[in-house]
Design an enzyme around this catalytic site. Structure first.
Site, PDB file in Angstrom:
ATOM      1  N   VAL A  31       0.854  -1.194   0.000  1.00 17.66           N
ATOM      2  CA  VAL A  31       0.000   0.000   0.000  1.00 17.66           C
ATOM      3  C   VAL A  31       0.885   1.237   0.000  1.00 17.66           C
ATOM      4  O   VAL A  31       1.794   1.364   0.821  1.00 17.66           O
ATOM      5  CB  VAL A  31      -0.934   0.005   1.224  1.00 17.66           C
ATOM      6  CG1 VAL A  31      -1.813   1.249   1.221  1.00 17.66           C
ATOM      7  CG2 VAL A  31      -1.793  -1.262   1.256  1.00 17.66           C
ATOM      8  N   VAL A  54       4.780  -1.113   3.027  1.00 20.61           N
ATOM      9  CA  VAL A  54       4.499   0.291   2.734  1.00 20.61           C
ATOM     10  C   VAL A  54       5.304   0.694   1.504  1.00 20.61           C
ATOM     11  O   VAL A  54       6.537   0.599   1.490  1.00 20.61           O
ATOM     12  CB  VAL A  54       4.854   1.188   3.935  1.00 20.61           C
ATOM     13  CG1 VAL A  54       4.585   2.653   3.588  1.00 20.61           C
ATOM     14  CG2 VAL A  54       4.071   0.764   5.172  1.00 20.61           C
ATOM     15  N   LYS A  55       4.607   1.155   0.480  1.00 21.84           N
ATOM     16  CA  LYS A  55       5.271   1.582  -0.755  1.00 21.84           C
ATOM     17  C   LYS A  55       5.675   3.053  -0.637  1.00 21.84           C
ATOM     18  O   LYS A  55       4.831   3.921  -0.407  1.00 21.84           O
ATOM     19  CB  LYS A  55       4.346   1.394  -1.965  1.00 21.84           C
ATOM     20  CG  LYS A  55       4.108  -0.046  -2.342  1.00 21.84           C
ATOM     21  CD  LYS A  55       3.203  -0.146  -3.558  1.00 21.84           C
ATOM     22  CE  LYS A  55       3.842   0.423  -4.808  1.00 21.84           C
ATOM     23  NZ  LYS A  55       2.931   0.324  -5.990  1.00 21.84           N
ATOM     24  N   VAL A  56       6.969   3.292  -0.809  1.00 20.35           N
ATOM     25  CA  VAL A  56       7.506   4.650  -0.688  1.00 20.35           C
ATOM     26  C   VAL A  56       8.285   4.997  -1.956  1.00 20.35           C
ATOM     27  O   VAL A  56       9.233   4.292  -2.319  1.00 20.35           O
ATOM     28  CB  VAL A  56       8.453   4.767   0.530  1.00 20.35           C
ATOM     29  CG1 VAL A  56       8.997   6.182   0.640  1.00 20.35           C
ATOM     30  CG2 VAL A  56       7.746   4.348   1.815  1.00 20.35           C
TER      31      VAL A  56
END
Length: 226
Positions: free
Chosen positions: A59, A86-88
């Site tokens: 996400v 967590v997509k950064v």
């Protein structure tokens, strides 16, 4: 080798995980917009319910400064579960956030990678997955397969556990090439993966086998009817 699907459409996800060896689901704000769920976190929890804890869920944050990226990451984990990746995006602020999140033991997928040095930064920062944008890199005149190959070699050379999850595809050839050049995983739209099975030779072979079978045992007589 990991097949991941790039969608938040619940029916697409159900269909894909039932038929194919799918190990995860990725999303980003543009993909979320296509489905436009009324309640974002309810929708993400529904995806988790479909895919279970044995598959990965990725996400993406939306903020551009490190402090807010980290806050958004915490909210995502709080609302969904602590197993979310967590997509950064690998920007200057993003790489700072990746370092901080990894120091907390949070799963991170480094995304929006267009350049090998970007990928190396994410690798050194401890990202779990690194997502080079295959089709977009090619559209900009660079070779995405060279990036994947060199990044893969560096991962092996230095003993990193990071995985390359190639993203941004327009066709199966790009998916095949990504694996062949060293990607550990790909994330693609379900429609792209379904085209693997649309080769007319597959259907003809099955029809020929069936024709030979029915010629022996009678039309409509299946194995379970014997």
């Amino acid at each position: 080798m990991e097949f991941i699907i790039d969608t938040v459409d619940l029916e697409e996800i159900k269909d894909a995980v039932e038929h194919m060896p799918i190990v995860g689901v990725t999303s980003n704000p543009s993909i979320v917009k296509r489905t436009s769920p009324e309640n974002f976190f309810d929708h993400m929890r529904a995806i988790r319910s479909i895919i279970g804890k044995e598959r990965s869920l990725h996400v993406q944050v939306i903020s551009k400064d490190c402090e807010t990226i980290v806050k958004e990451a915490h909210r995502i984990l709080q609302e969904i579960d602590d197993q979310v990746y967590v997509k950064v995006p690998v920007s200057y602020e993003g790489i700072k956030a990746i370092k901080l999140l990894k120091a907390e033991g949070i799963h991170v997928t480094a995304t929006a990678v267009y350049d090998l040095m970007q990928a190396y930064m994410a690798l050194a920062a401890g990202a779990d997955y690194i997502a080079p944008y295959v089709n977009r890199i090619g559209n900009l005149g660079s070779d995405p397969m060279e990036l994947i190959n060199e990044l893969s070699s560096r991962i092996v050379m230095d003993g990193y556990k990071t995985k390359i999850v190639a993203a941004s595809f327009k066709g199966v050839q790009q998916v095949r090439d990504s694996f062949n050049y060293g990607a550990h995983a790909i994330t693609a739209p379900v429609d792209v993966l379904k085209t693997i099975f649309k080769n007319p030779s597959i259907e003809k072979a099955v029809d020929d086998f069936n024709s030979d079978w029915y010629a022996m045992y009678g039309e409509g007589t299946g194995i379970c009817d014997l």
